[in-house]
Design a protein around this motif. Structure first.
Motif, PDB file in Angstrom:
ATOM      1  N   ILE A   1       0.715  -1.152  -0.097  1.00  0.00           N
ATOM      2  CA  ILE A   1       0.005   0.029   0.058  1.00  0.00           C
ATOM      3  C   ILE A   1       0.838   1.352   0.078  1.00  0.00           C
ATOM      4  O   ILE A   1       0.546   2.313  -0.606  1.00  0.00           O
ATOM      5  N   VAL A   2       1.834   1.142   0.805  1.00  0.00           N
ATOM      6  CA  VAL A   2       2.827   2.249   0.969  1.00  0.00           C
ATOM      7  C   VAL A   2       3.370   2.673  -0.491  1.00  0.00           C
ATOM      8  O   VAL A   2       3.736   3.774  -1.176  1.00  0.00           O
ATOM      9  N   ILE A   3       4.090   1.584  -1.141  1.00  0.00           N
ATOM     10  CA  ILE A   3       4.511   1.318  -2.252  1.00  0.00           C
ATOM     11  C   ILE A   3       3.876   2.123  -3.465  1.00  0.00           C
ATOM     12  O   ILE A   3       4.120   2.971  -4.371  1.00  0.00           O
ATOM     13  N   ALA A   4       2.418   1.560  -3.319  1.00  0.00           N
ATOM     14  CA  ALA A   4       1.347   1.931  -4.265  1.00  0.00           C
ATOM     15  C   ALA A   4       1.106   3.517  -4.462  1.00  0.00           C
ATOM     16  O   ALA A   4       0.932   4.156  -5.379  1.00  0.00           O
ATOM     17  N   ALA A   5       1.088   3.972  -3.034  1.00  0.00           N
ATOM     18  CA  ALA A   5       0.701   5.574  -2.950  1.00  0.00           C
ATOM     19  C   ALA A   5       2.061   6.232  -3.624  1.00  0.00           C
ATOM     20  O   ALA A   5       1.784   7.335  -4.060  1.00  0.00           O
ATOM     21  N   LEU A   6       3.157   5.714  -3.174  1.00  0.00           N
ATOM     22  CA  LEU A   6       4.348   6.558  -3.788  1.00  0.00           C
ATOM     23  C   LEU A   6       4.181   6.557  -5.414  1.00  0.00           C
ATOM     24  O   LEU A   6       4.509   7.460  -5.906  1.00  0.00           O
ATOM     25  N   LEU A   7       4.021   5.352  -5.770  1.00  0.00           N
ATOM     26  CA  LEU A   7       3.978   5.304  -7.443  1.00  0.00           C
ATOM     27  C   LEU A   7       2.825   6.153  -8.181  1.00  0.00           C
ATOM     28  O   LEU A   7       3.205   6.655  -9.090  1.00  0.00           O
ATOM     29  N   ARG A   8       1.741   6.217  -7.265  1.00  0.00           N
ATOM     30  CA  ARG A   8       0.685   6.936  -7.798  1.00  0.00           C
ATOM     31  C   ARG A   8       0.536   8.287  -7.478  1.00  0.00           C
ATOM     32  O   ARG A   8      -0.124   9.071  -8.333  1.00  0.00           O
ATOM     33  N   PHE A   9       1.090   8.871  -6.506  1.00  0.00           N
ATOM     34  CA  PHE A   9       1.213  10.220  -6.155  1.00  0.00           C
ATOM     35  C   PHE A   9       2.272  10.954  -6.544  1.00  0.00           C
ATOM     36  O   PHE A   9       2.397  12.253  -6.683  1.00  0.00           O
ATOM     37  N   TYR A  10       3.385  10.113  -6.935  1.00  0.00           N
ATOM     38  CA  TYR A  10       4.785  10.862  -7.445  1.00  0.00           C
ATOM     39  C   TYR A  10       4.395  11.583  -8.573  1.00  0.00           C
ATOM     40  O   TYR A  10       3.757  10.988  -9.715  1.00  0.00           O
ATOM     41  N   ARG A  11       4.826  12.950  -8.674  1.00  0.00           N
ATOM     42  CA  ARG A  11       4.558  13.720  -9.887  1.00  0.00           C
ATOM     43  C   ARG A  11       3.225  14.067 -10.407  1.00  0.00           C
ATOM     44  O   ARG A  11       2.994  14.193 -11.446  1.00  0.00           O
ATOM     45  N   LEU A  12       2.101  13.758  -9.570  1.00  0.00           N
ATOM     46  CA  LEU A  12       0.837  13.795  -9.859  1.00  0.00           C
ATOM     47  C   LEU A  12       0.241  14.992 -10.910  1.00  0.00           C
ATOM     48  O   LEU A  12      -0.358  14.724 -11.730  1.00  0.00           O
ATOM     49  N   GLY A  13       0.645  16.241 -10.261  1.00  0.00           N
ATOM     50  CA  GLY A  13       0.304  17.178 -10.934  1.00  0.00           C
ATOM     51  C   GLY A  13       1.154  17.942 -12.090  1.00  0.00           C
ATOM     52  O   GLY A  13       1.180  19.054 -12.271  1.00  0.00           O
ATOM     53  N   ASP A  14       2.358  17.291 -12.471  1.00  0.00           N
ATOM     54  CA  ASP A  14       3.398  17.801 -13.066  1.00  0.00           C
ATOM     55  C   ASP A  14       2.954  18.113 -14.592  1.00  0.00           C
ATOM     56  O   ASP A  14       3.598  18.642 -15.228  1.00  0.00           O
ATOM     57  N   TRP A  15       2.018  17.274 -15.155  1.00  0.00           N
ATOM     58  CA  TRP A  15       1.972  17.160 -16.655  1.00  0.00           C
ATOM     59  C   TRP A  15       0.638  17.976 -16.966  1.00  0.00           C
ATOM     60  O   TRP A  15      -0.114  18.027 -16.099  1.00  0.00           O
TER      61      TRP A  15
END
Length: 493
Positions: free
Chosen positions: A23-37
């Motif tokens: 769950i922690v890994i999933a959160a990191l992968l899915r929120f990382y750079r979320l609004g950058d594009w």
């Protein structure tokens, strides 16, 4: 003591601890750079429909949630529109495990959850400002809850299945297709004359039959007109949409469609899922194997056949995705149970698991380079300093570019005819205006193509490329936007 042998029990890690780490890994992968594009493609429709709610919208749930939960606290910008999809993506990880653990056991469920956590496709859905991560979350619950409720007479599971089915239909009508395969399978299995007579004598079965009939009637009344309207819309507007896609003949179109879906899931996961479901069917749980097969086959067959009549997207197969991760989890579990005659025994299956995970690694790494999007925000900022008030702008995604170029009207790029007419008008007016074209660079043989209808030849004859905007990826997808300026004949002299 010297020479003595001390037996040591293998150290077992708690499934709850492994799940918490995932769950922690999933959160990191899915929120990382979320609004950058920048916003891209149909994300612009989410912005529009989240700001102006309509009761007639056939998929209102995510728009209402954006309007009620996000809009009061932060702007519905690139980050704001993607917050809920990312949250739903993370929530899918424990939900998938809890549901599938009852179906296939804790070990297989953890292995399937591991594959889902690192799935580049699921990360993309979780960072895409649409409803697909919500659809997958709900579709990872309702058909399996129904199955558990019917098979084990679990009323709580039945109630959960009913509620989540209704919510899934509100998230997107395509979720309803998951019910088609099990309905056909159950009808063929249980509705034989002799068995039907016995079942009909039971009061509970009669009530269930009435409820099912009412539900089918409501679904028919609700969704058949939606499908008819969808087909009619494309009949009235051939080529409707925001993309330049190379047309393909039927046959090749369906093969390319299924190949694109399999590539997105990754071919190792698809093959592992097929092997896992086959092993279930032939061994441990034949009924579950048949159920999972019916869940996947009916929606895939229905959408693929529908593509003969009207354009469809691989997004419409999102409800089937949990089946693939369930089947792949079963397959990997079986690989860990095989005696490979090698020590440590876990070596071969662990390497196989890593191989399956690394199949999607280039796409996952590339996700954080450009978000799997064309950078219309970058193009808008560059053009905003150069486009004059009398200039005319064309783009294959006009609504998106217009969002980042608000002071200029952006027209849809389709054929060279409107381009030539606009260029002629600018030359007649003589005000010094120019024509601008924003188009994607060709990525590969089955994607964006400027050659259709002579677009490429017209642009190369009349325009000069002024800029290329984009970030290179490490997989085969490349999403560069090219900006062309097309001067009038007077300016060219």
């Amino acid at each position: 003591m010297s020479g003595s042998r001390i037996d040591q029990k293998p150290v077992r890690v708690s499934p709850a601890l492994i799940l918490a780490a995932l769950i922690v890994i999933a959160a990191l992968l899915r929120f990382y750079r979320l609004g950058d594009w920048s916003l891209e493609a149909t994300e612009i429709f989410t912005l529009r429909d989240s700001l102006r709610l309509k009761l007639t919208n056939p998929r209102p749930l995510s728009y209402v949630l954006n309007y009620v939960l996000i809009r009061p606290f932060r702007p519905l910008d690139e980050l704001g529109l993607r917050l809920l999809p990312a949250m739903f993506g993370v929530l899918t990880i424990p939900t998938f495990y809890v549901i599938t653990r009852r179906l296939i056991g804790a070990k297989a469920a953890l292995l399937g959850t591991l594959l889902l956590t690192f799935s580049a496709l699921h990360v993309f859905y979780s960072q895409f400002a649409r409803y697909w991560s919500l659809v997958m979350l709900l579709c990872a619950v309702y058909p399996y809850a129904f199955y558990l409720g019917v098979r084990y007479r679990d009323r709580a599971a039945l109630s959960l299945g009913l509620v989540t089915a209704v919510v899934a239909a509100l998230a997107h009508p395509v979720s309803v297709l998951l019910a088609g395969g099990p309905a056909i399978w159950l009808s063929a299995t249980y509705l034989r004359p002799a068995l039907l007579k016995t079942l009909w004598a039971r009061r509970g079965f009669r009530w269930a039959a009435v409820a099912t009939g009412v539900l089918v009637a409501l679904l028919t009344i609700r969704f058949i007109p939606l499908l008819q309207d969808w087909i009619a819309m494309h009949d009235r507007n051939p080529g409707f949409g925001q993309f330049l896609n190379r047309p393909k003949p039927n046959g090749l179109k369906q093969v390319a469609y299924l190949a694109a879906f399999s590539e997105g899931v990754t071919f190792p996961v698809v093959l592992g899922a097929a092997a896992g479901i086959f092993l279930l069917w032939r061994g441990r749980d034949r009924v579950l194997g048949q159920f999972l097969t019916s869940l996947a086959v009916f929606p895939i067959a229905f959408i693929t056949l529908l593509s003969v009549r009207t354009p469809v997207s691989t997004f419409y197969l999102v409800p089937t995705l949990p089946v693939f991760f369930i089947g792949a989890g079963v397959f990997l579990e079986r690989m860990f149970e095989v005696d490979w005659k090698v020590r440590p025994q876990w070596l071969f299956p662990a390497v196989l698991t890593v191989i399956i995970l690394t199949a999607g690694a280039p796409t996952l790494v590339s996700q954080y380079r450009n978000g799997r999007r064309f950078d219309f925000r970058g193009v808008g900022h560059w053009m905003g300093k150069r486009v004059g008030h009398g200039d005319v702008v064309f783009s294959d995604q006009p609504m998106v570019l217009a969002h980042y170029l608000p002071e200029h009207r952006v027209q849809r790029l389709r054929r060279p005819g409107p381009l030539q007419q606009s260029l002629d008008s600018l030359g007649t007016i003589g005000g010094g205006g120019a024509l601008w074209v924003v188009a994607p660079a060709p990525a590969h043989a089955f994607r964006t193509a400027l050659k259709e209808g002579g677009l490429a030849r017209w642009m190369y004859d009349h325009c000069q490329m002024r800029n290329t905007v984009g970030v290179g990826r490490v997989d085969f997808r490349q999403q560069y936007l090219q900006v062309y300026r097309c001067p009038t004949s007077r300016q060219a002299r």
